[in-house]
Scaffold this motif. Structure first.
Motif: not given
Length: 72
Positions: A23-30, A44-51, A57-60, A62-63
């Motif tokens: 489960r990844l929580r970014l602000g109010r989004a899950e 300590g970092a996590a990566g997300l693929p772009v596009g 629409g995820i603004a990176l 981000a904590w």
């Protein structure tokens, strides 16, 4: 397919392996995403693929917080 990338040491500490659901929580989004291990990622970092669909629409940067999904 969307995923969250983690350093193998972070994944071990979290108790997840390659392919496990998290489960990844970014602000109010899950997001519920499988893990892919990437040794090139700094601890300590996590990566997300772009596009990829589902992650648009995820603004990176981000904590956020990644947690293990426990089966019900």
């Amino acid at each position: 397919k969307p995923y969250v990338a983690l350093n193998p040491d972070d994944a071990t500490e979290l108790g997840v392996e390659d392919g496990d659901e998290t489960r990844l929580r970014l602000g109010r989004a899950e997001y519920r995403l499988p893990v892919r291990l990437r040794s090139e990622l700094q601890r300590g970092a996590a990566g997300l693929p772009v596009g990829l669909p589902g992650l648009v629409g995820i603004a990176l940067p981000a904590w956020g917080k990644v947690t293990k999904v426990t089966p019900s």
